[in-house]
Write an enzyme that holds these catalytic residues in place. Structure first.
Site, PDB file in Angstrom:
ATOM      1  CB  CYS A   1      -1.880  -0.689   1.777  1.00 34.92           C
ATOM      2  SG  CYS A   1      -2.624  -0.426   0.381  1.00 34.92           S
ATOM      3  CD  GLU A   2       5.065   0.345   0.580  1.00 33.36           C
ATOM      4  OE1 GLU A   2       4.688   0.593   1.247  1.00 33.36           O
ATOM      5  OE2 GLU A   2       6.089   0.761   0.297  1.00 33.36           O
TER       6      GLU A   2
END
Ligand code: LLP
Length: 432
Positions: A360-361
């Site tokens: 999640c980046e």
């Protein structure tokens, strides 16, 4: 796309170590690090031969930070090389594998007292000492354990090598080692010589990593041999070993032009010979510490393609079931790799895609704008040359379990490290 070692394309499918990548995925799942054992052993032998460890008593020390498991320690020992460890964890791995402790060189700019004591208890061969605090600490603990501990001093020679800022370590402004400014090196030498529980055997330096040109190494040889000579003149003390560090670059992508192991080694040996002659001094035992060039090209990572997103006229993304957790190098150093669809290496239809990781980046993009056969969910993506600093820098961000590592050779595969489970991931946590 460049294939290394035992990698071959058979029936449009990537094979490594005589095993089909599709079979490896069926057996072990993805993401999966696959190490070509024959290529690792071949690299060890080429280094040993080219650096004349038998003929001249020189040493090749494998830098374990690149890739270290119990089985890897065993390979290094079987190939007759020494091992560089840089933490209690790496040292413990070597110890548990049965690696001979006298062949260990322990590095690091802030070894803790606990790590130092553990190493002394294990009877390790050498500490590569980084600073004055450490000289005193090792001496203190050597006295406590009634030992005379061999040490090398790490020097920062002030040599600029053209590599990524984060992996450049030899310049004056560095957290590592004794600077050559203000006679700091000489003070360090004198302090070690003055301690009866330390034996100064050598000097060490390391100028950086992923370096292609030989010139910085030749400068390093010249500078360090001059330093050894001036130490002799000032103190009468003979430095027996000169460790020139690692950092030899490898091929990751088009445009990378590494020197052959043999050429690198022979240039260094020749320069050392000439310089010693000019300086009228005996040549010390020479040491090199390759990490990446021993294992980098021997490893690939296999992933499964999941979601595919097409943003018309902008970009196509294909997501893999791994990413910056198993390979943080693109996010950290903008590192680039070559890749292939392992189950359909070639195809008439090609497309340009970016391969995104599952973290999640937004920065978790493994490969940007690469040309690949048109791909579908379920395809296997192979990323090449991930053998160094992939597994060793892996992490559990987003609580993603670490991938498994297998080695392959002569048509057989073996687990070097099993896949982490969710239980492993939470195993150290306590629910109050
Ligand atoms: N010796 C010393 C003292 C080192 O610090 C290193 C690497 C080596 C030897 C081995 O260097 P090699 O032959 O592997 O280039 N994580 C970065 C690389 C950091 C290198 C740190 N020191 C990367 O993924 O590119």
């Amino acid at each position: 796309m460049k294939l290394f070692g035992s990698m071959k394309v058979i029936d449009n499918t990537l094979h490594i170590g005589g095993v089909s990548s599709v079979e490896l995925v069926e057996k072990y799942g993805t993401p999966l690090y696959v190490m070509d054992e024959a290529l690792i052993r071949d690299n060890c032998r080429r280094y040993a031969e080219a650096f004349k460890i038998k003929e001249n008593n020189n040493k090749v020390i494998y830098a374990g930070k690149a890739f270290l498991t119990l089985a890897m320690c065993k390979i290094i020992n079987e190939e007759g090389l020494n091992l560089d460890v840089v933490s209690g964890g790496e040292l413990y791995t070597a110890y548990k594998s049965g690696f001979p402790m006298e062949n260990i060189y322990f590095h690091g700019n802030n070894k803790t007292p606990e790590e130092i004591e553990m190493a002394i208890n294990f009877n390790i061969g050498n500490f590569v000492v980084d600073n004055f605090y450490e000289i005193d600490k090792i001496n203190e603990l050597a006295i406590k354990h009634n030992k005379v501990q061999k040490v090398l001093l790490r020097i920062t020679p002030g040599i600029e090598a053209h590599t990524h800022e984060y992996i450049k370590t030899g310049s004056i402004d560095s957290k590592f080692g004794f600077t050559m400014l203000n006679n700091k090196t000489l003070s360090a030498v004198k302090r070690v010589i003055g301690y009866s529980n330390l034996e100064l055997v050598g000097l060490h330096c390391h100028i950086g990593s992923q370096i292609f040109s030989i010139e910085p190494y030749l400068d390093e040889v010249e500078l360090m041999l001059n330093l050894i000579k001036s130490i002799k003149e000032e103190t009468g003390y003979t430095i027996k070993e000169l460790n020139l560090g690692g950092g030899f670059g490898i091929y990751y992508k088009e445009g990378d032009e590494p020197k052959k192991i043999e050429d690198f080694c022979s240039c260094i040996l020749e320069k050392a010979k000439q310089t010693s002659l000019n300086l009228k001094m005996d040549m010390p035992t020479l040491i090199i510490e390759p990490g990446r060039s021993m294992v980098g090209n021997a490893g690939i990572t296999l992933y499964t393609i999941g979601s595919i997103k097409n943003i018309p006229n902008v970009k196509k993304y294909a997501s893999i079931n791994g990413g910056m957790t198993d390979n943080i190098r693109p996010a950290l150093y903008q590192a680039e790799y070559e890749c292939a669809i392992a189950n359909r290496v070639d195809s008439y239809w090609k497309e340009v895609v970016s391969i995104s990781g599952k973290c999640c980046e937004s920065g978790d993009i493994l490969l940007k704008d690469v040309e690949l056969p048109e791909m579908y969910s379920g395809d296997i993506l192979a990323v090449f040359s991930t053998g160094a600093y992939g597994y060793s820098m892996s992490n559990n961000y987003n609580k993603i379990p670490r991938a498994a590592v297998v080695s392959v050779m002569d048509g057989k595969s073996k687990v070097m490290c099993r896949r982490e489970t969710y239980e492993d991931v939470i195993s150290r946590e306590i629910l109050d």
